[in-house]
Design a protein around this motif. Sequence first.
Motif, PDB file in Angstrom:
ATOM      1  N   THR A 452       0.836  -1.205   0.000  1.00  0.00           N
ATOM      2  CA  THR A 452       0.000   0.000   0.000  1.00  0.00           C
ATOM      3  C   THR A 452       0.875   1.262   0.000  1.00  0.00           C
ATOM      4  OG1 THR A 452      -1.874  -1.063   1.060  1.00  0.00           O
ATOM      5  CG2 THR A 452      -1.654   1.310   1.379  1.00  0.00           C
ATOM      6  N   GLU A 456       0.867   3.940  -3.001  1.00  0.00           N
ATOM      7  CA  GLU A 456       0.537   5.353  -2.784  1.00  0.00           C
ATOM      8  C   GLU A 456       1.684   6.265  -3.214  1.00  0.00           C
ATOM      9  OE1 GLU A 456      -2.381   6.535  -1.965  1.00  0.00           O
ATOM     10  OE2 GLU A 456      -3.189   4.502  -1.839  1.00  0.00           O
ATOM     11  N   MET A 459       1.946   6.283  -6.960  1.00  0.00           N
ATOM     12  CA  MET A 459       0.836   7.050  -7.526  1.00  0.00           C
ATOM     13  C   MET A 459       1.113   8.551  -7.408  1.00  0.00           C
ATOM     14  SD  MET A 459      -3.190   6.382  -6.904  1.00  0.00           S
ATOM     15  CE  MET A 459      -3.277   7.046  -5.256  1.00  0.00           C
ATOM     16  N   PRO A 516     -12.755  15.221   0.689  1.00  0.00           N
ATOM     17  CA  PRO A 516     -12.734  13.789   1.028  1.00  0.00           C
ATOM     18  C   PRO A 516     -11.385  13.154   0.731  1.00  0.00           C
ATOM     19  CG  PRO A 516     -14.612  14.349  -0.402  1.00  0.00           C
ATOM     20  CD  PRO A 516     -13.725  15.547  -0.342  1.00  0.00           C
ATOM     21  N   ARG A 517     -10.610  13.828  -0.123  1.00  0.00           N
ATOM     22  CA  ARG A 517      -9.326  13.261  -0.538  1.00  0.00           C
ATOM     23  C   ARG A 517      -8.245  13.564   0.505  1.00  0.00           C
ATOM     24  NH1 ARG A 517      -9.251  11.944  -5.967  1.00  0.00           N
ATOM     25  NH2 ARG A 517      -6.994  12.068  -5.847  1.00  0.00           N
ATOM     26  N   GLY A 518      -6.977  13.329   0.093  1.00  0.00           N
ATOM     27  CA  GLY A 518      -5.860  13.699   0.973  1.00  0.00           C
ATOM     28  C   GLY A 518      -5.422  12.579   1.907  1.00  0.00           C
ATOM     29  N   TRP A 519      -5.700  11.323   1.502  1.00  0.00           N
ATOM     30  CA  TRP A 519      -5.335  10.206   2.365  1.00  0.00           C
ATOM     31  C   TRP A 519      -3.969   9.596   2.021  1.00  0.00           C
ATOM     32  CZ3 TRP A 519      -8.160   9.529   6.544  1.00  0.00           C
ATOM     33  CH2 TRP A 519      -9.498   9.923   6.535  1.00  0.00           C
ATOM     34  N   GLY A 520      -3.413   9.947   0.884  1.00  0.00           N
ATOM     35  CA  GLY A 520      -2.214   9.264   0.391  1.00  0.00           C
ATOM     36  C   GLY A 520      -1.034   9.309   1.354  1.00  0.00           C
ATOM     37  N   LEU A 523      -1.678   7.571   4.590  1.00  0.00           N
ATOM     38  CA  LEU A 523      -1.547   6.120   4.517  1.00  0.00           C
ATOM     39  C   LEU A 523      -0.081   5.694   4.511  1.00  0.00           C
ATOM     40  CD1 LEU A 523      -4.230   4.836   1.967  1.00  0.00           C
ATOM     41  CD2 LEU A 523      -4.134   4.488   4.456  1.00  0.00           C
ATOM     42  N   MET A 527       1.795   3.129   7.103  1.00  0.00           N
ATOM     43  CA  MET A 527       2.024   1.771   6.623  1.00  0.00           C
ATOM     44  C   MET A 527       3.444   1.281   6.913  1.00  0.00           C
ATOM     45  SD  MET A 527      -0.766   0.592   5.226  1.00  0.00           S
ATOM     46  CE  MET A 527      -1.648   1.395   6.550  1.00  0.00           C
TER      47      MET A 527
ATOM     48  N   ASP B  24     -10.543   2.366  -6.745  1.00  0.00           N
ATOM     49  CA  ASP B  24      -9.648   3.503  -6.914  1.00  0.00           C
ATOM     50  C   ASP B  24     -10.356   4.512  -7.814  1.00  0.00           C
ATOM     51  OD1 ASP B  24      -9.526   2.341  -9.409  1.00  0.00           O
ATOM     52  OD2 ASP B  24      -7.411   1.754  -9.281  1.00  0.00           O
ATOM     53  N   ARG B  25      -9.596   5.398  -8.425  1.00  0.00           N
ATOM     54  CA  ARG B  25     -10.185   6.423  -9.260  1.00  0.00           C
ATOM     55  C   ARG B  25     -11.184   5.824 -10.270  1.00  0.00           C
ATOM     56  NH1 ARG B  25      -7.861  11.164 -11.514  1.00  0.00           N
ATOM     57  NH2 ARG B  25      -5.876  10.639 -10.539  1.00  0.00           N
ATOM     58  N   ILE B  56      -7.708  -1.379  -2.675  1.00  0.00           N
ATOM     59  CA  ILE B  56      -8.321  -0.095  -2.320  1.00  0.00           C
ATOM     60  C   ILE B  56      -7.171   0.880  -2.101  1.00  0.00           C
ATOM     61  CG2 ILE B  56      -9.794   1.146  -0.685  1.00  0.00           C
ATOM     62  CD1 ILE B  56     -10.861  -1.594   0.247  1.00  0.00           C
ATOM     63  N   ASN B  57      -7.236   2.000  -2.784  1.00  0.00           N
ATOM     64  CA  ASN B  57      -6.149   2.962  -2.530  1.00  0.00           C
ATOM     65  C   ASN B  57      -6.726   4.227  -1.912  1.00  0.00           C
ATOM     66  OD1 ASN B  57      -7.234   4.465  -4.582  1.00  0.00           O
ATOM     67  ND2 ASN B  57      -5.493   4.217  -5.992  1.00  0.00           N
ATOM     68  N   SER B  58      -5.893   5.224  -1.765  1.00  0.00           N
ATOM     69  CA  SER B  58      -6.327   6.425  -1.045  1.00  0.00           C
ATOM     70  C   SER B  58      -7.479   7.123  -1.773  1.00  0.00           C
ATOM     71  CB  SER B  58      -5.141   7.381  -0.857  1.00  0.00           C
ATOM     72  OG  SER B  58      -4.578   7.716  -2.115  1.00  0.00           O
ATOM     73  N   THR B  59      -7.457   7.035  -3.106  1.00  0.00           N
ATOM     74  CA  THR B  59      -8.583   7.618  -3.848  1.00  0.00           C
ATOM     75  C   THR B  59      -9.852   6.840  -3.538  1.00  0.00           C
ATOM     76  OG1 THR B  59      -7.010   8.161  -5.587  1.00  0.00           O
ATOM     77  CG2 THR B  59      -9.343   8.340  -6.145  1.00  0.00           C
ATOM     78  N   ALA B  62     -11.198   7.896  -0.361  1.00  0.00           N
ATOM     79  CA  ALA B  62     -11.915   9.161  -0.517  1.00  0.00           C
ATOM     80  C   ALA B  62     -13.316   8.922  -1.086  1.00  0.00           C
ATOM     81  CB  ALA B  62     -11.124  10.100  -1.421  1.00  0.00           C
ATOM     82  N   ILE B  90      -6.721  -0.406   7.682  1.00  0.00           N
ATOM     83  CA  ILE B  90      -6.802   0.920   7.073  1.00  0.00           C
ATOM     84  C   ILE B  90      -8.105   1.627   7.473  1.00  0.00           C
ATOM     85  CG2 ILE B  90      -7.102   2.093   4.843  1.00  0.00           C
ATOM     86  CD1 ILE B  90      -4.912   0.288   3.737  1.00  0.00           C
TER      87      ILE B  90
END
Lengths: 552, 116
Positions: A452, A456, A459, A516-520, A523, A527, B24-25, B56-59, B62, B90
């Motif tokens: 993960t 991330e 990405m 809602p975003r901003g988790w990268g 995480l 991790m 994901d996206r 499952i990723n951060s997107t 979200a 997570i």
Amino acid sequence: MASSTALGPSVARADQSEPDAAASERRPRRRSRWRRSGSEAPAPAMADLAAVVDEPVDIAPNDPVIAYFAGAPHAVELDSLTLDSPAVDRMREAGVVLVVPLVTNGELVGLLQLGPRLSERGYSKDDRQLLESLARYAAPALRLGQLVRQQEVEARERERIDQELKVAQLIQQQFLPENLPDLPTWHVAAFYRPARTVGGDFYDFITMPDGRVMIVVGDVTDKGVPAALVMASTHALLRETGSRLSSPSEVLSRVNDLLCADIPAHMFVTCLVLVIDARTGTVQFANAGHNLPYVRATDGTVRELRATGMPLGLMPGLRYDEETATVAPGEQVLLYSDGLTEQHDGDGEMFGFGRTRDVVGRARSAAELADLCVSELARFTGPGVEQEDDITMVALERSEGAGYGDAADDAVELARFSVRSEAGNEREAVRRLEAALEDVPLTDDQRSRLSTAVAETAMNGIEHGNGLDARLLVDVVVRRTATSVEVLVSDAGGAAPGTRTEEPDLELKLAGLQTPRGWGLFLIDHMVDAVEHEVDGSRHTVRLRLDLEESA
Amino acid sequence: MSRYPVHVEGEPPVAVMSLSGQVDRSALDALNAAYDDVDATGAGSVLLDFHDVDYINSTGIALIVGILGRARAHGRSVLATGLSEHYQHIFSITRLSDFIAVFPDTPAALAGATPS
């Protein structure tokens, strides 16, 4: 017989290099080495006969007296000679009265020159017969003596030249680097074989103040001593300039200007200067008429490091283009002189660039690269074919273990790969990461967490660092140390991401107060055990560390 | 438009959304369309079934936050099942599990669903 205190006659000697008068006449301007040799042993019968004539008389090779005596090997009173000969004039001035030619095998090897007879009478017919008889025996003996002495002189000369060449060879070897450079994660191999005792090829490694290493290979036109002398001065100029200037093109321009002032006409030097950044694999290079280096990619394809320019020493004021390339981990580079490519076999066929390129494509390591070139060349030329020119090779290999950061000493590289910056390719990175970690004792949880974190990070690199530009790559290096797994993920972002303005807060997000975003990054941080960012030139690298022991 | 299938199960009725593949996206449209279907069922709870999800990723997180927001706006409770230990972890650190009740399997989720 007249009484005499004379010790002996003077004898003119023909040097071996002037074997006969005819040959001498073909080279009329050359100063003859015909001269009296005062060291010849006196003929005992002469002791009571004649006065001493010990002034040496040089005889020019085109002096008619030589042809005269070679054709008329008899004792002659100088007064009876009507030759227009400077040598005869000088003999007369020196008091010579009688000349007895020493002829053997038709070759005039000396002249017995006698002064006035020590009695009041002149030389009698008996005297002349005696002297001629003596000359017949003396001439071959004299010739033998001359040959022996000549060979001794030549042997001494050869020995002196051999000795001087050995010294030159030793001096030249001093110019070649004693040690190969210590480039972390790179292997370097060098090969040097002059066509003669000394050669005009050279190579050098210069460590620069910023830690990069400058590699220089060069080839002086011609070979042997003249080439070695030019090589010595070029080498010194390159070493001095290379330690002050870091740009390969500037080094070549400067050395060219300095060399032009002194280099003999019709000589020039081809030279390639290449600066390696061991950490990043970046090579900067410039080329003064030298062969283009070959790079072997890990899939066996071969490419050139292409830069062109005029050889050094032809004209001042030249400018050289500077090129930059990257040598990827697992790739090899060969720098080589034309002694390799231009060697012919017994049928006159040249080894050529094609064969060289093929050999490069087959080598699996830097050491093997140079060895393979040598053995393939030997196989191509066959036995008994002379090496035509100096052969120099420098082979480099960036090991698969190369990393962007300063690897811990015990780090082992498990994988290195790149993905294009297209959406979703972080999953490809994760697939390859998981394959690389197959044999590493990790718990399922650790594997998942690292996957993960890498997904991330990759990405972020794909989307933000490289802006989804498919031409740009995200590079991933997977390493294992005794206590951890490290994954380095780099992109072309050139800068570390700015500090996060806020920690993601789910309640705020649900309340619409935060995106809602901003988790990268959140995480990633949660991790793995450590996350570091570093920026090196245009690359931004994130180093993720997962400790092997179960983390709390 | 591709959407995750939704069906209603149990008593009280629970709208079960069967997610699959990668969250994901690429899941954006399928997820929102499926939530429209959940809305149409009028069920008081939605169960996100992650059994067939492998990533499952951060997107994706979200997107789930977005679904959770929509559900909360409708007073609909959100349940989850089929999450691997890793994704449960997570959900835990992101505090999603504070708002989404996570169950080990579908029957447990259906049994745990409380009337809205």
